[in-house]
Write a protein that holds these residues in place. Structure first.
Motif, PDB file in Angstrom:
ATOM      1  N   PRO A   2       0.826  -1.204   0.000  1.00 53.77           N
ATOM      2  CA  PRO A   2       0.000   0.000   0.000  1.00 53.77           C
ATOM      3  C   PRO A   2       0.862   1.257   0.000  1.00 53.77           C
ATOM      4  O   PRO A   2       1.932   1.309   0.612  1.00 53.77           O
ATOM      5  CB  PRO A   2      -0.820  -0.112   1.288  1.00 53.77           C
ATOM      6  N   LEU A   3       0.364   2.255  -0.707  1.00 48.76           N
ATOM      7  CA  LEU A   3       1.072   3.527  -0.781  1.00 48.76           C
ATOM      8  C   LEU A   3       0.732   4.392   0.422  1.00 48.76           C
ATOM      9  O   LEU A   3      -0.356   4.291   0.983  1.00 48.76           O
ATOM     10  CB  LEU A   3       0.671   4.274  -2.054  1.00 48.76           C
ATOM     11  N   ASP A   4       1.661   5.259   0.796  1.00 48.60           N
ATOM     12  CA  ASP A   4       1.345   6.221   1.845  1.00 48.60           C
ATOM     13  C   ASP A   4       0.360   7.242   1.269  1.00 48.60           C
ATOM     14  O   ASP A   4       0.229   7.367   0.055  1.00 48.60           O
ATOM     15  CB  ASP A   4       2.624   6.891   2.356  1.00 48.60           C
ATOM     16  N   PRO A   5      -0.342   7.977   2.110  1.00 47.80           N
ATOM     17  CA  PRO A   5      -1.377   8.894   1.615  1.00 47.80           C
ATOM     18  C   PRO A   5      -0.855   9.937   0.619  1.00 47.80           C
ATOM     19  O   PRO A   5      -1.524  10.222  -0.370  1.00 47.80           O
ATOM     20  CB  PRO A   5      -1.889   9.576   2.883  1.00 47.80           C
ATOM     21  N   LEU A   6       0.321  10.460   0.840  1.00 49.05           N
ATOM     22  CA  LEU A   6       0.857  11.469  -0.065  1.00 49.05           C
ATOM     23  C   LEU A   6       1.171  10.865  -1.438  1.00 49.05           C
ATOM     24  O   LEU A   6       0.899  11.479  -2.474  1.00 49.05           O
ATOM     25  CB  LEU A   6       2.110  12.114   0.542  1.00 49.05           C
ATOM     26  N   SER A   7       1.697   9.657  -1.451  1.00 48.83           N
ATOM     27  CA  SER A   7       1.972   8.975  -2.724  1.00 48.83           C
ATOM     28  C   SER A   7       0.682   8.670  -3.473  1.00 48.83           C
ATOM     29  O   SER A   7       0.610   8.831  -4.695  1.00 48.83           O
ATOM     30  CB  SER A   7       2.741   7.676  -2.490  1.00 48.83           C
ATOM     31  N   SER A   8      -0.354   8.264  -2.756  1.00 49.05           N
ATOM     32  CA  SER A   8      -1.657   8.024  -3.390  1.00 49.05           C
ATOM     33  C   SER A   8      -2.205   9.308  -3.996  1.00 49.05           C
ATOM     34  O   SER A   8      -2.758   9.304  -5.097  1.00 49.05           O
ATOM     35  CB  SER A   8      -2.661   7.488  -2.369  1.00 49.05           C
ATOM     36  N   THR A   9      -2.027  10.403  -3.294  1.00 52.20           N
ATOM     37  CA  THR A   9      -2.515  11.696  -3.789  1.00 52.20           C
ATOM     38  C   THR A   9      -1.781  12.093  -5.060  1.00 52.20           C
ATOM     39  O   THR A   9      -2.404  12.467  -6.059  1.00 52.20           O
ATOM     40  CB  THR A   9      -2.340  12.784  -2.710  1.00 52.20           C
ATOM     41  N   SER A  76      -6.686  16.098   1.868  1.00 49.06           N
ATOM     42  CA  SER A  76      -5.510  15.630   1.129  1.00 49.06           C
ATOM     43  C   SER A  76      -4.784  16.780   0.450  1.00 49.06           C
ATOM     44  O   SER A  76      -3.563  16.752   0.308  1.00 49.06           O
ATOM     45  CB  SER A  76      -5.916  14.593   0.087  1.00 49.06           C
ATOM     46  N   GLN A  79      -2.379  18.283   2.866  1.00 50.66           N
ATOM     47  CA  GLN A  79      -1.135  17.513   2.979  1.00 50.66           C
ATOM     48  C   GLN A  79      -0.177  17.859   1.849  1.00 50.66           C
ATOM     49  O   GLN A  79       1.012  18.057   2.064  1.00 50.66           O
ATOM     50  CB  GLN A  79      -1.409  16.013   2.963  1.00 50.66           C
ATOM     51  N   TRP A  83       3.497  19.729   2.076  1.00 48.48           N
ATOM     52  CA  TRP A  83       4.721  19.139   1.527  1.00 48.48           C
ATOM     53  C   TRP A  83       5.370  20.094   0.532  1.00 48.48           C
ATOM     54  O   TRP A  83       6.576  20.284   0.532  1.00 48.48           O
ATOM     55  CB  TRP A  83       4.383  17.803   0.862  1.00 48.48           C
TER      56      TRP A  83
END
Length: 139
Positions: A2-9, A76, A79, A83
């Motif tokens: 699973p990807l971290d939330p930032l990578s999914s975004t 999201s 976030q 970043w």
């Protein structure tokens, strides 16, 4: 894995169709049918894009009787903005340093340049042309 939330975004934002959907949703919530209109693709394809956006936390979908509105989910985006904020500070500081350097270079150039006089310098070519116009030449 699973990807971290930032990578999914960022993965969701990588697709131009999904970015166009988000741009439309930035104007206000709307239905899946309305979102699908500008795209030359099937409703199931649009639904897949919406599922990716929803999984990334960029949109939320509701149910109001027969209407299934989609809307932006701002958490999201916060976030991503956080970043990117580090890079924004980096570029702001870099541009400020560049501005300072350019001002120093301008000041050095101004110091090296010969002083300008206020005296009007006549151009001899212009004078000859004016004399020809007045008929004062011999040729």
């Amino acid at each position: 894995m699973p990807l971290d939330p930032l990578s999914s975004t960022f993965a969701a934002l990588a697709d131009p169709t999904r970015r166009a959907i988000l741009a439309r949703l930035a104007l206000g919530e709307t239905s899946v049918m309305e979102l699908a209109k500008p795209f030359d693709m099937s409703l199931p394809a649009i639904s897949k894009h919406l599922k990716v956006l929803e999984h990334a936390g960029l949109i939320s979908r509701g149910r109001e009787a027969q209407w299934r509105p989609c809307r932006i989910a701002p958490s999201s985006f916060k976030q991503v903005d956080g970043w990117l904020g580090n890079f924004r500070r980096f570029w702001d500081e870099s541009f400020n340093r560049l501005d300072g350097l350019l001002e120093e270079m301008k000041a050095e150039e101004a110091a090296k340049a010969p002083p300008r006089s206020n005296r009007k310098v006549s151009n001899p070519k212009v004078r000859v042309t004016k004399e020809k116009q007045r008929g004062r030449t011999r040729g």
